[in-house]
Design a protein around this motif. Sequence first.
Motif, PDB file in Angstrom:
ATOM      1  N   VAL A 175       0.858  -1.194   0.000  1.00 51.30           N
ATOM      2  CA  VAL A 175       0.000   0.000   0.000  1.00 51.30           C
ATOM      3  C   VAL A 175       0.889   1.237   0.000  1.00 51.30           C
ATOM      4  N   GLN A 180      -5.351   3.623   0.241  1.00 53.45           N
ATOM      5  CA  GLN A 180      -5.197   2.206  -0.072  1.00 53.45           C
ATOM      6  C   GLN A 180      -5.242   1.350   1.195  1.00 53.45           C
ATOM      7  N   TYR A 184      -8.154  -1.316   2.061  1.00 56.03           N
ATOM      8  CA  TYR A 184      -7.743  -2.715   2.213  1.00 56.03           C
ATOM      9  C   TYR A 184      -8.374  -3.309   3.482  1.00 56.03           C
ATOM     10  N   ARG A 188     -11.821  -6.358   4.176  1.00 54.30           N
ATOM     11  CA  ARG A 188     -11.593  -7.638   4.822  1.00 54.30           C
ATOM     12  C   ARG A 188     -12.803  -8.043   5.657  1.00 54.30           C
TER      13      ARG A 188
END
Length: 585
Positions: A175, A180, A184, A188
């Motif tokens: 990242v 980002q 991310y 998840r």
Amino acid sequence: MKKFMSYLMFSSLLLVALSFTSCQEEFEELPGEDSQEAILASSSTAQLIKRTSSKDGSYDNIVDGASCFAINFPYVVNVNGLDININAVEDLKLIKQIFNEVEVDDDILEIIFPIQITLSDYTEITINSKEQLRERVEECIEGGDDDDIECIDFVYPIVVYSFDINLQQTGNVTVENDMQLRRYFAERGDDDLLSFDFPITLELYDDTKVSVSNNAELANAIETAKSKCDEDDDDDYDDDFTQERLEEYLVACPWLVNEVIRANVDNTGQYFDYVMNFTEDGNVVMKDRVGNSLMGTWSTRIGENRVLLKLEFEALADFDLEWFVYDLEDGKIKLYAGEGEKIIMKKACGVVDNTPDTLREILKECSWVIKKVKLNNEDVDRLLGYEFSFHAEGVVTLSSESSISEGTWAITTNAQGRLVMAITMGDEPGVSFEWLLSDLRDKRLKFNIEDSNYELILERVCDNNSDDGDVAEIRNILMGGEWMIAKYTEGDNDETQDYAAFTFAFQAELAVNVTTGETGPTYPGLWRIIRDSEGELKCYLNFGLATAMQDLMDDWKIVSVTNSRIELKDISGDNTTEILVFEKK
């Protein structure tokens, strides 16, 4: 870097983590500090990571009043009737400049819809109306959704690993920025296992860098730093401040009453420059202009997500109300209690209950340049850029590029305990008054008379700014030849042609001479370059009573400088932007 690969020794910890419930502590129990371990994407450490990488929306609070989202560039706002294109963060300073330079307390800012906003998780949403924006703002109160952590930042790039239930690495991603990383983690599942390629580096609010070697150290670094700095979510223009901050603000200094409107009736003249002193025990003393004291009490509370200030006076019905504190500007408090109900107060540190010796010494330290003189609500431009020098034994001089006047000065206090500067200048009645000090700063002094239509603003100039390299360089450039006006616009009007025949010669000793051809009239005047109290470079131009030069007389902000071109800008009292460009002949 050391790869994060070995986890079998923590299998028992993993079983606990997978059954993690709402009973978790502030952040999860972790092995010894030399260990490295996976974290659940829903864990408290992961939440700290997401908060640290969230979008900070506080930088444009002057526009949207909300810290948990930001408006996407470009967009347009209307500020006090003037359309402003906002293409970058730097353009937001122009809004504050308009608010500060234009003497209007009812500042109005309107956003031109539609706009796009970016939320803290970097989701982008289109907003089509003021009502839709207000709904978003109401969801974004301090201590609620505005939970980003701004006092510590990740240093990129960072490698993030993912693992399966058996602690086998299933992938990795590099990242490059907060967006980002935030996305991310958001993508998840709650039971996903993640960790970083340690060591990683973080940067604190004071530019200090810290290296962490595992998730425990990472969580501790963020937790320790998150409350260590002022995130400036209020930006001095919205209602995003705490009750505690208001209380500290009130008792820190005396306050001058600047405006009072009750039931749509302007009562400012009755109360202008009354002094209010708030004390920590909840008492407040109001002093009128002849020194009479009126006693009252004050208290604060939070209501409807707002900070409220309750004032109670037996003999001051116009103040006796619970007020919504809707603005804490630099040096001002604005109170509101419904349509047509408003009070504005100005901070008076050093202005009230200070010793005359303090002001005397400040005045004698350096020279003081006139930024503004207003008499009976009319600007006296012929005194712009003139220089006061306050000497011992009560002697004061007022000089231009061609003349020096001499008079007397004295510092006293009035019945309210306010500092007063009395000037007598026989051949210059425009400054010969008993001026009340209304604003005391390191490099600027502001005075008025009991009638607010009289005002004097002085900027400090020590040794003619000779130690400021930028000032000296600009002076040398201007004195390095003759100049012409390449552009002069006033709002949408281009008036450059009106000055096509003018040649400017900037000379030593503050003199500037303007010629208009071999047989045309000449206009002598004053010019000076200073760095003002706001840190801005200014070019003062003053041509006295010459009608042809009146539009050019101002303390212009210097926008850009080369050896052959200087661009100046000014925003006038009616919000009109003026641009003046000189080019070397």
